[in-house]
Design a protein around this motif. Sequence first.
Motif, PDB file in Angstrom:
ATOM      1  N   ARG A 208      -8.683   1.438  -3.388  1.00 56.83           N
ATOM      2  CA  ARG A 208      -9.894   0.975  -4.070  1.00 56.83           C
ATOM      3  C   ARG A 208     -10.448  -0.306  -3.491  1.00 56.83           C
ATOM      4  O   ARG A 208     -11.617  -0.587  -3.616  1.00 56.83           O
ATOM      5  CB  ARG A 208      -9.645   0.816  -5.556  1.00 56.83           C
ATOM      6  CG  ARG A 208      -8.819  -0.394  -5.904  1.00 56.83           C
ATOM      7  CD  ARG A 208      -8.777  -0.642  -7.400  1.00 56.83           C
ATOM      8  NE  ARG A 208      -8.083  -1.864  -7.667  1.00 56.83           N
ATOM      9  CZ  ARG A 208      -6.872  -1.954  -8.165  1.00 56.83           C
ATOM     10  NH1 ARG A 208      -6.231  -0.861  -8.483  1.00 56.83           N
ATOM     11  NH2 ARG A 208      -6.304  -3.115  -8.353  1.00 56.83           N
ATOM     12  N   HIS A 209      -9.623  -1.121  -2.873  1.00 52.96           N
ATOM     13  CA  HIS A 209     -10.075  -2.400  -2.336  1.00 52.96           C
ATOM     14  C   HIS A 209     -10.679  -2.272  -0.937  1.00 52.96           C
ATOM     15  O   HIS A 209     -11.155  -3.242  -0.384  1.00 52.96           O
ATOM     16  CB  HIS A 209      -8.946  -3.414  -2.304  1.00 52.96           C
ATOM     17  CG  HIS A 209      -8.411  -3.711  -3.665  1.00 52.96           C
ATOM     18  ND1 HIS A 209      -9.164  -4.317  -4.639  1.00 52.96           N
ATOM     19  CD2 HIS A 209      -7.210  -3.440  -4.224  1.00 52.96           C
ATOM     20  CE1 HIS A 209      -8.438  -4.429  -5.739  1.00 52.96           C
ATOM     21  NE2 HIS A 209      -7.246  -3.900  -5.517  1.00 52.96           N
TER      22      HIS A 209
ATOM     23  N   GLU B 190       0.832  -1.200   0.000  1.00 53.36           N
ATOM     24  CA  GLU B 190       0.000   0.000   0.000  1.00 53.36           C
ATOM     25  C   GLU B 190       0.871   1.257   0.000  1.00 53.36           C
ATOM     26  O   GLU B 190       0.573   2.226  -0.700  1.00 53.36           O
ATOM     27  CB  GLU B 190      -0.917  -0.019   1.216  1.00 53.36           C
ATOM     28  CG  GLU B 190      -1.928   1.111   1.225  1.00 53.36           C
ATOM     29  CD  GLU B 190      -2.824   1.019   2.428  1.00 53.36           C
ATOM     30  OE1 GLU B 190      -3.880   0.385   2.318  1.00 53.36           O
ATOM     31  OE2 GLU B 190      -2.450   1.577   3.491  1.00 53.36           O
TER      32      GLU B 190
ATOM     33  N   ARG C  44      -8.254   7.440  -3.931  1.00 44.22           N
ATOM     34  CA  ARG C  44      -9.570   6.796  -3.799  1.00 44.22           C
ATOM     35  C   ARG C  44      -9.755   5.639  -4.778  1.00 44.22           C
ATOM     36  O   ARG C  44     -10.242   4.583  -4.416  1.00 44.22           O
ATOM     37  CB  ARG C  44     -10.681   7.819  -4.012  1.00 44.22           C
ATOM     38  CG  ARG C  44     -12.063   7.248  -3.739  1.00 44.22           C
ATOM     39  CD  ARG C  44     -13.127   8.323  -3.880  1.00 44.22           C
ATOM     40  NE  ARG C  44     -14.342   8.035  -3.186  1.00 44.22           N
ATOM     41  CZ  ARG C  44     -15.250   7.149  -3.559  1.00 44.22           C
ATOM     42  NH1 ARG C  44     -15.046   6.412  -4.620  1.00 44.22           N
ATOM     43  NH2 ARG C  44     -16.349   6.979  -2.864  1.00 44.22           N
ATOM     44  N   TRP C  45      -9.375   5.869  -6.026  1.00 42.71           N
ATOM     45  CA  TRP C  45      -9.709   4.878  -7.047  1.00 42.71           C
ATOM     46  C   TRP C  45      -8.564   3.942  -7.426  1.00 42.71           C
ATOM     47  O   TRP C  45      -8.758   3.029  -8.214  1.00 42.71           O
ATOM     48  CB  TRP C  45     -10.279   5.567  -8.277  1.00 42.71           C
ATOM     49  CG  TRP C  45     -11.669   6.066  -7.989  1.00 42.71           C
ATOM     50  CD1 TRP C  45     -12.775   5.306  -7.732  1.00 42.71           C
ATOM     51  CD2 TRP C  45     -12.103   7.417  -7.893  1.00 42.71           C
ATOM     52  NE1 TRP C  45     -13.859   6.109  -7.481  1.00 42.71           N
ATOM     53  CE2 TRP C  45     -13.475   7.411  -7.571  1.00 42.71           C
ATOM     54  CE3 TRP C  45     -11.462   8.645  -8.040  1.00 42.71           C
ATOM     55  CZ2 TRP C  45     -14.212   8.573  -7.399  1.00 42.71           C
ATOM     56  CZ3 TRP C  45     -12.201   9.797  -7.863  1.00 42.71           C
ATOM     57  CH2 TRP C  45     -13.554   9.751  -7.553  1.00 42.71           C
ATOM     58  N   TRP C  46      -7.377   4.159  -6.846  1.00 41.33           N
ATOM     59  CA  TRP C  46      -6.290   3.241  -7.151  1.00 41.33           C
ATOM     60  C   TRP C  46      -5.669   2.661  -5.881  1.00 41.33           C
ATOM     61  O   TRP C  46      -5.673   1.456  -5.690  1.00 41.33           O
ATOM     62  CB  TRP C  46      -5.220   3.923  -8.010  1.00 41.33           C
ATOM     63  CG  TRP C  46      -4.157   2.962  -8.463  1.00 41.33           C
ATOM     64  CD1 TRP C  46      -4.344   1.797  -9.148  1.00 41.33           C
ATOM     65  CD2 TRP C  46      -2.762   3.082  -8.246  1.00 41.33           C
ATOM     66  NE1 TRP C  46      -3.141   1.181  -9.369  1.00 41.33           N
ATOM     67  CE2 TRP C  46      -2.144   1.957  -8.832  1.00 41.33           C
ATOM     68  CE3 TRP C  46      -1.958   4.028  -7.611  1.00 41.33           C
ATOM     69  CZ2 TRP C  46      -0.770   1.749  -8.807  1.00 41.33           C
ATOM     70  CZ3 TRP C  46      -0.588   3.825  -7.604  1.00 41.33           C
ATOM     71  CH2 TRP C  46      -0.012   2.704  -8.194  1.00 41.33           C
ATOM     72  N   VAL C  47      -5.165   3.511  -4.986  1.00 42.04           N
ATOM     73  CA  VAL C  47      -4.457   3.015  -3.810  1.00 42.04           C
ATOM     74  C   VAL C  47      -5.395   2.281  -2.862  1.00 42.04           C
ATOM     75  O   VAL C  47      -5.109   1.172  -2.424  1.00 42.04           O
ATOM     76  CB  VAL C  47      -3.745   4.168  -3.064  1.00 42.04           C
ATOM     77  CG1 VAL C  47      -3.065   3.649  -1.804  1.00 42.04           C
ATOM     78  CG2 VAL C  47      -2.745   4.862  -3.968  1.00 42.04           C
TER      79      VAL C  47
ATOM     80  N   SER D 254      -6.435   9.587  -7.320  1.00 39.68           N
ATOM     81  CA  SER D 254      -5.558   8.414  -7.358  1.00 39.68           C
ATOM     82  C   SER D 254      -5.606   7.630  -6.053  1.00 39.68           C
ATOM     83  O   SER D 254      -5.530   6.394  -6.062  1.00 39.68           O
ATOM     84  CB  SER D 254      -4.115   8.821  -7.699  1.00 39.68           C
ATOM     85  OG  SER D 254      -3.574   9.654  -6.707  1.00 39.68           O
TER      86      SER D 254
ATOM     87  N   ALA E  78       1.286   6.988  -6.484  1.00 39.86           N
ATOM     88  CA  ALA E  78       0.121   7.818  -6.798  1.00 39.86           C
ATOM     89  C   ALA E  78       0.362   9.279  -6.424  1.00 39.86           C
ATOM     90  O   ALA E  78       0.032  10.191  -7.195  1.00 39.86           O
ATOM     91  CB  ALA E  78      -1.110   7.285  -6.068  1.00 39.86           C
TER      92      ALA E  78
ATOM     93  N   ARG F 161       2.253   1.876  -3.486  1.00 34.74           N
ATOM     94  CA  ARG F 161       1.175   2.363  -4.367  1.00 34.74           C
ATOM     95  C   ARG F 161       0.871   3.823  -4.053  1.00 34.74           C
ATOM     96  O   ARG F 161       0.678   4.648  -4.943  1.00 34.74           O
ATOM     97  CB  ARG F 161      -0.088   1.525  -4.200  1.00 34.74           C
ATOM     98  CG  ARG F 161      -0.003   0.146  -4.816  1.00 34.74           C
ATOM     99  CD  ARG F 161      -1.233  -0.668  -4.453  1.00 34.74           C
ATOM    100  NE  ARG F 161      -2.399  -0.203  -5.181  1.00 34.74           N
ATOM    101  CZ  ARG F 161      -2.878  -0.800  -6.250  1.00 34.74           C
ATOM    102  NH1 ARG F 161      -2.317  -1.896  -6.713  1.00 34.74           N
ATOM    103  NH2 ARG F 161      -3.944  -0.319  -6.857  1.00 34.74           N
ATOM    104  N   TYR F 162       0.803   4.137  -2.758  1.00 31.67           N
ATOM    105  CA  TYR F 162       0.500   5.505  -2.337  1.00 31.67           C
ATOM    106  C   TYR F 162       1.607   6.459  -2.793  1.00 31.67           C
ATOM    107  O   TYR F 162       1.328   7.529  -3.337  1.00 31.67           O
ATOM    108  CB  TYR F 162       0.325   5.563  -0.816  1.00 31.67           C
ATOM    109  CG  TYR F 162      -0.230   6.878  -0.313  1.00 31.67           C
ATOM    110  CD1 TYR F 162      -1.595   7.141  -0.370  1.00 31.67           C
ATOM    111  CD2 TYR F 162       0.598   7.857   0.217  1.00 31.67           C
ATOM    112  CE1 TYR F 162      -2.118   8.340   0.094  1.00 31.67           C
ATOM    113  CE2 TYR F 162       0.093   9.051   0.688  1.00 31.67           C
ATOM    114  CZ  TYR F 162      -1.266   9.287   0.620  1.00 31.67           C
ATOM    115  OH  TYR F 162      -1.774  10.483   1.082  1.00 31.67           O
TER     116      TYR F 162
END
Length: 134
Positions: free
Chosen positions: A129-130, A68, A124-127, A122, A75, A71-72
Amino acid sequence: MRAQVLRFALVGVAGFVVDAGVLWVALHLGAGYFAGRAVSFLAAVWTTWQLNRRFTFAAQRTQSAWAEWWRYLAAMSVGGAANYAAYSVVVLALQHVSWAAWVPYLGVAAGSIAGLGVNFASARWWVFRHRTQR
């Protein structure tokens, strides 16, 4: 989603405080405007990741914290490009004004505003999203 945007913005304020504070320390230790900002940006990203994962996008974890974080960071680097560009424009344009001591912090504020929308989308919808969205 409105509440989530508000929480994201409040976390952004905390990130701004960290960013400006670390930049102040870096400048006083002799780092230049741009090297100091690179360090302060990373400190702000780490801080906002910690707060966003617990406050803005809190839910069950579906990935490791390590994954995470990367990814963050990736993003926020996209929004960070807009952020750093706005910061650079302000610093380069205003570095010779009589109130130049405040210019780097004005640049941090301009950069924060420039990156806000990209960073929220980015995150909300990528990092995150799950995670269950509130």
